[in-house]
Write an enzyme that holds these catalytic residues in place. Structure first.
Site, PDB file in Angstrom:
ATOM      1  N   CYS A   9       4.071  44.340  69.091  1.00  0.00           N
ATOM      2  CA  CYS A   9       4.432  45.204  70.221  1.00  0.00           C
ATOM      3  C   CYS A   9       3.546  44.899  71.423  1.00  0.00           C
ATOM      4  O   CYS A   9       4.023  44.817  72.554  1.00  0.00           O
ATOM      5  CB  CYS A   9       4.309  46.664  69.812  1.00  0.00           C
ATOM      6  N   CYS A  10       2.243  44.726  71.189  1.00  0.00           N
ATOM      7  CA  CYS A  10       1.323  44.387  72.278  1.00  0.00           C
ATOM      8  C   CYS A  10       1.658  43.027  72.882  1.00  0.00           C
ATOM      9  O   CYS A  10       1.577  42.835  74.091  1.00  0.00           O
ATOM     10  CB  CYS A  10      -0.120  44.384  71.771  1.00  0.00           C
ATOM     11  N   CYS A  34      -1.249  52.959  75.541  1.00  0.00           N
ATOM     12  CA  CYS A  34       0.112  53.465  75.462  1.00  0.00           C
ATOM     13  C   CYS A  34       0.114  54.818  74.750  1.00  0.00           C
ATOM     14  O   CYS A  34      -0.679  55.060  73.835  1.00  0.00           O
ATOM     15  CB  CYS A  34       0.987  52.477  74.713  1.00  0.00           C
ATOM     16  N   CYS A  41       0.238  55.089  70.806  1.00  0.00           N
ATOM     17  CA  CYS A  41      -0.876  54.494  70.057  1.00  0.00           C
ATOM     18  C   CYS A  41      -2.242  54.998  70.510  1.00  0.00           C
ATOM     19  O   CYS A  41      -3.273  54.396  70.182  1.00  0.00           O
ATOM     20  CB  CYS A  41      -0.829  52.974  70.175  1.00  0.00           C
ATOM     21  N   CYS A  97      -6.158  45.556  72.719  1.00  0.00           N
ATOM     22  CA  CYS A  97      -4.823  45.944  73.156  1.00  0.00           C
ATOM     23  C   CYS A  97      -3.847  44.784  73.221  1.00  0.00           C
ATOM     24  O   CYS A  97      -2.649  45.001  73.325  1.00  0.00           O
ATOM     25  CB  CYS A  97      -4.893  46.617  74.523  1.00  0.00           C
TER      26      CYS A  97
END
Length: 243
Positions: free
Chosen positions: A119-120, A201, A204, A227
């Protein structure tokens, strides 16, 4: 023409600025011929306003790259607009992942639940790498005190294959950051007062309890600590980002 040997160039710059204060490192770096085209990358997070304020004084037209993951807290988006206007930053560029990439890899917005690293990569690292492709160096807010991986951080460090990273606040203590913000009457991110000393985010990031590490609220319950801006898939970025 910039010297292609990143290690030698970083070494020269560290020798040149070894005894300079953070404000001077930043002010001189934006025009130093050994650095070429420079941009500031900012999350507009808990401590970001320090570097943003320094840039507003030294070079208000410097490109400021802000990564909007489209999963940020609404407070962060409001804060970004407020700080940019208040400091007179004239070249803030909002960076987002390509819509086609998001639609393919995270169509329902749940990727962070089972693969935070990917996702990062999707929402932060890949868009930033694309945005930085036109620059020779970028300014970060990394500091030695933040964790053991950064304990030996220098003002300038190589980022193969072709860029340098500039860390003007590398030697600052946590107290230095807070003192600068107070002395310059800088606006605080609204979530700091609600127990978020490190802000990423929304899905998270959680509040931090008294006595916990300031970054304990990032990816709580996992072994993830970065991150994605400085890493891809848990590894330091080397070369081009995969398609």
């Amino acid at each position: 023409m910039l010297d292609g040997n990143l290690d030698m160039r970083a070494g020269r710059l560290n020798d040149r600025y070894r005894h300079h204060a953070a404000t001077e490192v930043l002010r001189r770096a934006v025009t130093d011929p050994d650095l070429g085209r420079v941009a500031l990358v900012s999350s507009f997070g808990a401590e970001s306003v320090v570097l943003l304020h320094m840039v507003s004084r030294a070079a208000p037209g410097l490109p400021v790259l802000f990564i909007d993951t489209q999963m940020l807290f609404p407070e962060t988006l409001d804060y970004q607009r407020e700080v940019s206007a208040r400091l007179g930053l004239t070249n803030v560029q909002v960076i987002r992942a390509a819509e086609t990439d998001v639609a393919r890899q995270d169509p329902d917005g749940t990727l962070h639940r089972f693969d935070a690293n990917t996702c990062c990569d999707l929402r932060k690292t890949v868009p930033l790498e694309r945005a930085l492709s036109g620059y020779d160096a970028w300014i970060t807010g990394r500091k030695r005190f933040q964790n053991n991986d950064r304990a030996a951080l220098e003002f300038f460090e190589p980022e193969p294959p072709s860029r340098l990273r500039i860390n003007p606040l590398a030697h600052w203590r946590a107290e230095d950051v807070q003192e600068y913000m107070v002395e310059n009457n800088l606006p605080r991110h609204p979530l700091v007062a609600r127990g978020y000393p490190s802000i990423g985010c929304a899905p998270c990031t959680s509040p931090v309890k008294p006595g916990e590490d300031p970054r304990a609220g990032r990816w709580r319950g996992s072994d993830k600590t970065e991150c994605g801006i400085h890493f891809i898939g848990g590894k330091i970025v080397r070369g081009k980002v995969p398609a």
